[in-house]
Scaffold this active site. Structure first.
Site, mmCIF file in Angstrom:
data_model
loop_
_atom_site.group_PDB
_atom_site.id
_atom_site.type_symbol
_atom_site.label_atom_id
_atom_site.label_comp_id
_atom_site.label_asym_id
_atom_site.label_seq_id
_atom_site.Cartn_x
_atom_site.Cartn_y
_atom_site.Cartn_z
ATOM 1 N N ASP A 1 75.591 29.845 -38.623
ATOM 2 C CA ASP A 1 75.270 30.900 -37.661
ATOM 3 C C ASP A 1 76.284 32.030 -37.726
ATOM 4 O O ASP A 1 75.950 33.198 -37.641
ATOM 5 C CB ASP A 1 75.218 30.341 -36.241
ATOM 6 C CG ASP A 1 76.507 29.631 -35.835
ATOM 7 O OD1 ASP A 1 77.222 29.158 -36.728
ATOM 8 O OD2 ASP A 1 76.784 29.544 -34.630
ATOM 9 N N ASP B 1 84.637 29.062 -33.113
ATOM 10 C CA ASP B 1 84.634 27.608 -33.271
ATOM 11 C C ASP B 1 83.203 27.080 -33.271
ATOM 12 O O ASP B 1 82.797 26.354 -32.380
ATOM 13 C CB ASP B 1 85.463 26.951 -32.161
ATOM 14 C CG ASP B 1 84.973 27.356 -30.776
ATOM 15 O OD1 ASP B 1 84.058 28.194 -30.704
ATOM 16 O OD2 ASP B 1 85.494 26.825 -29.788
ATOM 17 N N GLU B 2 82.453 27.505 -34.284
ATOM 18 C CA GLU B 2 81.060 27.079 -34.373
ATOM 19 C C GLU B 2 80.708 26.895 -35.855
ATOM 20 O O GLU B 2 80.762 25.794 -36.352
ATOM 21 C CB GLU B 2 80.161 28.097 -33.666
ATOM 22 C CG GLU B 2 78.820 27.485 -33.354
ATOM 23 C CD GLU B 2 78.148 28.048 -32.106
ATOM 24 O OE1 GLU B 2 78.807 28.673 -31.269
ATOM 25 O OE2 GLU B 2 76.937 27.830 -31.977
ATOM 26 N N ASP C 1 68.447 29.598 -36.941
ATOM 27 C CA ASP C 1 68.987 30.749 -37.671
ATOM 28 C C ASP C 1 68.575 30.656 -39.145
ATOM 29 O O ASP C 1 68.187 31.647 -39.758
ATOM 30 C CB ASP C 1 70.521 30.783 -37.584
ATOM 31 C CG ASP C 1 71.029 30.746 -36.150
ATOM 32 O OD1 ASP C 1 70.507 29.943 -35.350
ATOM 33 O OD2 ASP C 1 71.957 31.498 -35.821
ATOM 34 N N TRP D 1 63.721 26.078 -33.854
ATOM 35 C CA TRP D 1 64.894 25.585 -34.597
ATOM 36 C C TRP D 1 64.437 24.426 -35.489
ATOM 37 O O TRP D 1 64.415 24.546 -36.711
ATOM 38 C CB TRP D 1 65.996 25.151 -33.629
ATOM 39 C CG TRP D 1 66.927 26.254 -33.256
ATOM 40 C CD1 TRP D 1 68.223 26.377 -33.646
ATOM 41 C CD2 TRP D 1 66.652 27.409 -32.455
ATOM 42 N NE1 TRP D 1 68.769 27.538 -33.133
ATOM 43 C CE2 TRP D 1 67.830 28.184 -32.405
ATOM 44 C CE3 TRP D 1 65.536 27.877 -31.785
ATOM 45 C CZ2 TRP D 1 67.912 29.387 -31.702
ATOM 46 C CZ3 TRP D 1 65.606 29.074 -31.092
ATOM 47 C CH2 TRP D 1 66.779 29.813 -31.055
ATOM 48 N N GLU E 1 75.452 39.365 -33.826
ATOM 49 C CA GLU E 1 74.706 38.305 -33.145
ATOM 50 C C GLU E 1 73.824 38.864 -32.029
ATOM 51 O O GLU E 1 72.702 38.425 -31.832
ATOM 52 C CB GLU E 1 75.708 37.309 -32.539
ATOM 53 C CG GLU E 1 75.078 36.217 -31.710
ATOM 54 C CD GLU E 1 76.106 35.191 -31.236
ATOM 55 O OE1 GLU E 1 77.288 35.558 -31.102
ATOM 56 O OE2 GLU E 1 75.717 34.037 -31.028
#
Ligand code: BGC
Length: 896
Positions: free
Chosen positions: A475, A480-481, A488, A541, A743
């Site tokens: 993404d 912190d991802e 996505d 998703w 984003e």
């Protein structure tokens, strides 16, 4: 397959004007360590002549002087994904292969150049190595220092060939006799580690020498033990166990004997100079403590102790079918400014992913700290709030050598700006390099048009892909991802496949996706799934499980991806049925994520995607020859469509939620037909107008928005949305200097500054899904699902019909796409009231042209009135387009 006798004495003596080139095995060029028992082969045809096509081929594979497979002459145009059907492939064996092709006149070509593939270990029983690990180190739930492993071994004789096979639970960097093995980063890659890990194979023949040799490895936490994603409460993703390493070196001596060196209890380990190495936090190196001589032959005492070894874990060790992460580009800094006594801010001029490589010559013990950020605060300092808990910091304590090179090993950053402190003397541009890391994918597409802002948008989209296709489609690369969010991935994949060759990349990730599928059949929201206990199956998703393989099939003609995934897809369909009452799922999930004051009901979204899946399943079943299934899914699709209308559309054509996305999904997926569809289109147009000519769509509606408008006769409005400079729009960030796609539509606005730092990435590709419209509609190159892999495709350029609202009219555009058969081109230019279109169709394909023709206008093709042209067939007037078909070659249409 039909075999034909080969004519040993071809009638033509002239050198052939055609040949096969760009030979690929399983999408890859000369793969080493390839374990498919029936790999598929592809090639392109070089032949510039009009109507060029392949009428037959002959494939030959050899190993060690013997023929493994010779197809003889096989009639037909098949040139992509020809499955191997020769002698059973042996492990650790090199096969060379070549192809000869016959042209439209049945003349044979010379043989292509030789290509090769080399098998890996193929089966678990061929692994003699043991998994090894350090002794107890570090603390629970805290990152571990990087560990070093080494093993000295003797090479008694001359080496003819050496291959090393290596894997890790964690990230490894392999060394042999003082040098790093290979050019790959972040190996063995990120997979669903509780089910599968990949291994890599390297040719190390030239690195081995007679006498003493040293095999060593560095091992970091990486994605395996990293604290991925705040949602997990900072526990390491796959448990607290320490990383493990697996190495097998296989030596063939010149005298025909063989030897092996494997990881086992004889190896030694110790901690070195890297106290911390973590995907989010960064890396801390004390270069004074590099274990001296660790990767060179010779006994070392201090701190080296024997490793622990383990039996095989209950997971699959698979070959690396995807592209590896490489340093793909190096950027020079754009500017350097002083930010404090001992602090500088470097602007790399581009939001990029990777790290900075510094050449320093400071004093021993100097501490150099590099912090990363995408944006600057109004006071000129780096804006790090949006990184959340990611420290994204590289810290180096330097040795004080004349020129030291500083760069991390197992961490990467998403940034445009770096703040460097502790450098003595201060930084100079020539000593700073921005190393851009991403999975090695060839560029496949180009787009340019008369609007420089749109061209910059396109570049931003490509940069978004570079930054987020780092082993898995993520993404965002900074906070912190950095996770493989399935939504996505599915919204951007069509664009991604235009931009770059993502065939191997998605072969790998679709395995991750299947591995992450839950026992109950639901596909995850993230793959690899690091939060498996969380609820999965979010609409838009989880549907990636069907949408992405279908795109892979359309773009690359990959039927195997459909057959291999079919059972998984069926389980997902069953899960959706079980979750639904009368096809309706309880409202849950991420919805039309980040839409602008336009909440689309989540049950509507779920039903829309369920219908879409049913439609795709019907098509997939047909491709696989499952006729009964195809009918079943088609019926299901139609039933859901009916329920959708009853449930969500009023008799006077009002859709629930009254959002653009609700209308877009209903129209794009064909859920609403006839009069009501027309009313939805009217609503969509009105809603855009009511918002001052703006979109309100989030992740799920945006990718289809301009398609729906263009296919329903509103391409002028679609262009207006494309060219809008006020937010929410694609160009607003561009006008603010963005170098990647944001984003949020309002990540930063003049009125409000930064959006919520809890979620505000400036490198998120989802809205970059407009790229598909740029290629497929503006430029007009589109795959034809009936002829997958661009065997036949559509050229349907769509210039804006009139003046757009911004006076920034697109007057020309050109696109190209490197299809599995070769380069396709399409360009158009307005000439006063007329239009010139140029298209190029590669050998062994054909195109359907859909030329926009205003009423009363005439069309000429290559100087001849189209109705009289012999170069195209099936000429028809459909709507406002002249439609015709053409074989390989160049086409110039003049409309006016
Ligand atoms: C990610 C998204 C993702 C979403 C799920 C976010 O935090 O950055 O891109 O799809 O969560 O809603």
């Amino acid at each position: 397959m039909k075999r034909v006798k080969i004519n040993k004495h071809p009638t033509v003596n002239k050198p052939a004007r055609h040949r096969a080139y760009d030979l690929r095995c399983e999408y890859l060029v000369n793969p080493l360590g390839m374990d498919e028992p029936h790999p598929r082969f592809s090639w392109k045809m070089k032949d510039k002549r009009r109507g060029a096509k392949q009428t037959a081929y002959r494939f030959q594979a050899k190993t060690g002087g013997t023929t493994a497979w010779d197809t003889g002459k096989v009639r037909g145009s098949g040139a992509i994904r020809i499955p191997y059907a020769g002698k059973r492939l042996k492990p650790c064996t090199r096969y060379t292969w070549r192809v000869m092709i016959w042209d439209a006149d049945h003349h044979e070509s010379a043989w292509s150049k030789w290509a090769w593939f080399e098998t890996g270990l193929m089966k678990q029983e061929n692994w003699k190595a043991k998994w090894i690990q350090t002794g107890r180190i570090g603390k629970k739930n805290e990152p571990l220092p990087v560990s070093f492993f080494r093993k000295e071994f003797d090479v008694p004789a001359q080496i003819a060939r050496a291959r090393v096979f290596v894997s890790a639970l964690g990230l490894y960097e392999l060394h042999l006799n003082g040098a790093r093995v290979g050019k790959d980063y972040f190996t063995p890659g990120w997979t669903q580690y509780d089910k599968r890990v990949q291994y890599q194979a390297y040719d190390v023949t030239g690195m081995i020498r007679p006498g003493k040799n040293m095999l060593g490895a560095m091992l970091g936490d990486g994605w395996f033990r990293g604290r991925l994603c705040s949602m997990r409460g900072y526990e390491p993703s796959f448990g607290n166990d320490r990383p493990r390493l697996l190495v097998q070196l296989m030596l063939d001596y010149a005298d025909g004997t063989t030897g092996t060196v494997v990881s086992n209890g004889q190896w030694e380990w110790r901690i070195g100079h890297i106290a911390l190495s973590d995907i989010y936090l960064g890396e801390t190196q004390d270069l004074r403590r590099v274990p001296k001589g660790w990767n060179l032959p010779g006994k070392l005492k201090n701190g080296w102790t024997k490793v622990r070894s383990f039996p095989w874990p209950p997971i699959q060790v698979s070959w690396s079918c995807g592209p590896r992460v490489r340093a793909m580009q190096v950027l020079a800094p754009k500017s350097i400014s002083k930010a404090g006594k001992d602090r500088w801010i470097i602007n790399m001029g581009q939001n990029m992913v990777g790290w900075v490589r510094l050449k320093v010559s400071g004093k021993r013990g100097d501490r150099v700290v590099v912090r990363h950020a995408e944006m600057l605060n109004p006071d000129g300092s780096i804006y790090t709030q949006s990184l959340r808990s990611a420290k994204a910091t590289a810290t180096y304590i330097i040795r004080g050598d004349e020129k030291e090179i500083l760069e991390p090993h197992f961490s990467f950053f998403g940034f445009q700006y770096v703040e460097i402190s502790g450098l003595r003397p201060g930084p100079s541009a020539k000593d700073i390099e921005g190393v851009v890391l991403y999975s090695q994918m060839d560029r496949a597409g180009g787009f340019r048009c008369s609007s420089s802002l749109v061209n910059r948008l396109f570049r931003n989209i490509v940069w978004g892909q570079k930054g987020n296709y780092l082993d898995v489609p993520t993404d965002c690369p900074q906070r912190d991802e950095r996770l493989g969010w399935t939504g996505d991935a599915q919204v951007f994949m069509r664009t991604a496949a235009y931009n770059m060759d993502v065939s191997a990349f998605f072969s790998k990730w679709l395995t991750d996706l299947n591995d992450a599928q839950k026992k109950d059949g639901s596909y995850p929201n993230i793959a690899p799934d690091i939060i498996p206990k969380d609820k999965s199956g979010s609409a838009g998703w989880a549907n990636a499980g069907i949408i992405c393989p279908w795109i892979q099939y359309q773009v690359y003609g990959d039927e195997r991806i459909l057959s291999r995934n079919y059972a998984n897809m069926q389980r997902w369909m069953t899960w959706q049925s079980r979750q639904s009452k009368e096809w309706t799922r309880k409202p849950w999930g991420f919805g039309d994520w980040l839409s602008i004051q336009a909440d689309t009901p989540k049950d509507l979204i779920a039903m829309a995607f369920f219908a879409h899946d049913s439609d795709l399943m019907s098509r997939i079943a047909s491709v696989l020859g499952k006729t009964a299934d195809a009918k079943k899914w088609r019926k299901q699709y139609e039933r859901i469509c009916r329920v959708f209308v009853n449930e969500f559309v009023t008799p006077d054509g009002k859709i629930a939620g009254q959002t653009q996305t609700a209308a877009i999904l209903a129209l794009q997926f064909g859920l609403v037909k006839g009069r009501r569809a027309g009313q939805l289109v009217d609503f969509l147009v009105r809603d855009i107008e009511a918002r001052g000519g703006h979109l309100s769509t989030g992740f799920l509606g945006t990718p289809y928005l301009n398609h729906v408008l263009t296919s329903r006769g509103h391409s002028e409005l679609a262009y207006q949305l494309l060219l809008n400079r006020t937010w929410p729009s694609w160009l607003y960030p561009v006008t603010k200097g963005a170098t990647t796609v944001w984003e949020r539509w309002d990540g930063w606005t003049e009125e409000n500054g930064f959006q919520d730092p809890a979620m505000n990435s400036f490198n998120h590709y989802a809205y970059g899904a407009i790229g598909e419209w740029l290629f497929g509609c503006v430029g007009g190159i589109r795959p034809d699902p009936a002829f997958p892999g661009y065997k036949r495709f559509i050229i349907a350029p769509t210039p804006p019909p009139g003046r757009d609202g911004n006076g920034d009219r697109v007057t020309w555009a050109k696109v190209s796409h490197q299809s599995p058969y070769g380069a396709i081109k399409s360009k158009w230019k307005r000439n006063g009231h007329g239009l010139s279109i140029f298209a190029e169709v590669p050998a062994n394909t054909s195109a359907q042209f859909r030329i926009p023709v205003p009423p009363k206008a005439k069309v000429e093709l290559n100087g001849v009135t189209i109705s009289r042209s012999k170069q195209v067939s099936g000429i028809a007037h459909i709507g406002d387009r002249v439609v015709c078909r053409g074989a390989a070659g160049e086409y110039r249409f003049e409309v006016g």
